[in-house]
Design a protein around this motif. Structure first.
Motif: not given
Lengths: 434, 94
Positions: A258, A267-270, A318, A320, A360, B21, B38, B41-46
């Protein structure tokens, strides 16, 4: 391009000179006082530009570089790594290899990986200590038996070996387990005999050596600090050792996916989560298979050094930090005691944590990104090690040819938007579903 | 890891369960489209750094909390109840 080689002694590739490993090499070197060994790879300065750059010098990144060179003839390639080679999850996992998956999107990929494991050492001329000692998944109830029978059947329909064994079959493999545990009495197990373990560090080193031999520059202590994108396509990476240009950039950075992808505006589904692992003091041979106890979540095998290597759940929040907290350690130990009470007097030598790129839907991503020339290899969750060879193989295929490899065709980035998710376990990053 | 609950004081992490989150806000299902769902549900800043997340104090006051925590160190920077957090958001406070 890597033709037949002599069984021992030096070997020339291009203008470079290599020592090929064999029993005879070891003997010859021993007789010469072991003074003839050379560094296994170079430590080059980064060039101003390459045809392709792999970000991340772990198992998947090094395997990608190796297959880019070997299968596709792309050798003007650099692997940039912020630490030392293999300093991330490839050196932090529990070394298990298997292909006992259920879904059509997964089985051919993991079986491809298993076949690559089976020929890996000959291919790399490197001892990765691949040991097909068998993987046993225990079941404790009729519904669980049905679920494992279904998984085993799915595997066999794809040509993967699977065997459903009863209580006595488990007893033959692991007589020391608690078969009559009140909560989880052992009724049987699903066995994949071709599964087993491999020496995790040696996998990274073998791929690194193979890539370096073919001309790939392995650049260590070089952290990517930015990705230069212009008009929607990549031009190269900013690093702590200056700008390095490339029209193709592949990300294989596991838990940091990410962070690195955000440098290109993605911005990813992770989510990044910490998974802990443990090793006991060295013991005499105790268990000669990989045993998993899914009901309590504990899995164990024994390394060739004698330590029991084991683990359990992710911590669930979460992280790191590459270290976890005590509640999960306690949970893993309780799982261990529930299924194998004899472990009670064994001392834990070390424990550590690795940062997982939890996708996800719990399945990986090997795909292009919306940025032209930027490729993504991520979302391996806690199952990345076994996938290392096929991940590198398919990611190299994608980067070299700009098309998905057939066995990895389901690992698309847009599957979350399209609904074609691969919910092997249906949990993904969601902590309360684990 | 210890979490300072606004009602119960500082307690062991074992007393809490994480949901995840706290930043994505669920769109109104009758007034949205597939793209917005979408995004939820899916993308995250993480984030590698401060991360806001929902925790449930199941072995304590049974309150839902929003914990702000540094994902690089696990140090907790701040805790508020989910109710106060939502009210603040609805007032446009953040």
């Amino acid at each position: 391009m890597f033709g037949p080689a002599p069984s021992c002694g030096p070997q020339d590739i291009g203008d470079r000179h290599f020592l090929r490993y064999s029993a005879l090499t070891i003997l010859t070197q021993a007789l010469r006082g072991n003074r003839g060994w050379q560094p296994v790879w170079r430590d080059p300065e980064p060039k101003p530009a390459y045809d392709a750059i792999i970000v991340g010098g772990g198992g998947h990144g090094l395997a990608t570089a190796y297959y880019l060179a070997k299968n596709h003839g792309l050798t003007n390639v650099a692997v940039v790594e912020k630490g030392w080679l293999g300093s991330g999850n490839v050196g932090r996992n529990t070394t298990i290899i298997r292909s006992n998956y259920l879904l059509p999107g997964n089985i051919p990929f993991y079986e491809h990986s298993m076949k690559l494991w089976e020929g890996l050492e000959q291919d790399l001329n490197y001892n990765a200590m691949v040991s097909q000692r068998g993987v046993l998944n225990l079941f404790h109830s009729d519904p669980q038996r049905d679920s494992y029978a279904r998984r085993g059947n799915a595997m066999r329909m794809h040509g993967v070996d699977a065997e459903l064994v009863d209580r006595d079959g488990v007893r033959a493999l692991a007589p020391f387990l608690d078969f009559d545990n009140a909560r989880f009495p052992i009724q049987g197990g699903l066995v994949q005999r071709r599964g087993g373990t491999a020496r995790h560090d040696a996998v990274a080193w073998g791929y690194a050596r193979g890539a370096d031999m073919r001309g790939v520059d392995l650049i260590q202590n070089c952290e990517v600090t930015g990705i230069r994108v212009e008009a929607g396509r990549v031009l190269g990476v900013e690093t702590t050792r200056g700008f390095i240009g490339a029209r193709k950039i592949g990300l294989a950075v596991a838990g940091n996916t990410s962070r690195v992808a955000a440098m290109a505006g993605l911005r990813l589904p992770i989510e990044s989560h910490v998974l802990q692992a443990f090793v006991s003091e060295g013991l005499k041979p105790l268990i000669d298979i990989v045993m998993t106890f899914g009901a309590g979540h504990f899995y164990v095998s024994q390394s060739d050094k004698g330590g029991l290597v084991f683990g359990g759940d992710i911590d669930g929040y979460n992280s790191y930090a590459q270290r976890g907290n005590l509640p999960v350690i306690e949970d893993v130990m309780e799982g261990a005691m529930a299924v194998w009470p004899g472990l009670g007097r064994i001392r834990v030598l070390r424990h550590w944590g690795g940062i997982m790129d939890m996708s996800m839907d719990g399945s990986p991503i090997i795909d292009r990104t919306p940025v032209d020339g930027l490729y993504l290899n991520a979302g391996w969750c806690y199952g990345g090690f076994k996938a290392t060879p096929a991940s590198g193989y398919c990611f190299a295929h994608l980067m070299a040819r700009d098309e998905m490899h057939p066995v990895a065709a389901a690992y698309r980035l847009d599957r979350f938007a399209s609904g074609a998710v691969i919910d092997e376990k249906g949990v993904g990053a969601q902590a309360n579903l684990h | 890891m210890r979490i300072p609950c606004p009602h119960c004081g500082e307690r062991d992490r074992r007393e809490f369960t994480i949901l995840g989150d706290a930043d994505p806000v669920r769109p109104d299902g009758l007034d949205t489209d597939a793209d917005a769902m979408f995004e939820y549900v899916y993308p995250r800043t993480n984030a590698a750094g401060l991360h806001r997340e929902y925790w449930y104090h199941g072995a304590g006051c049974h309150a839902w909390l929003v914990v702000e925590r540094d994902t690089r160190t696990h140090a907790v920077a701040g805790v508020t109840t989910a109710r106060d957090d939502t009210l603040a958001r609805q007032r446009g406070g953040r």
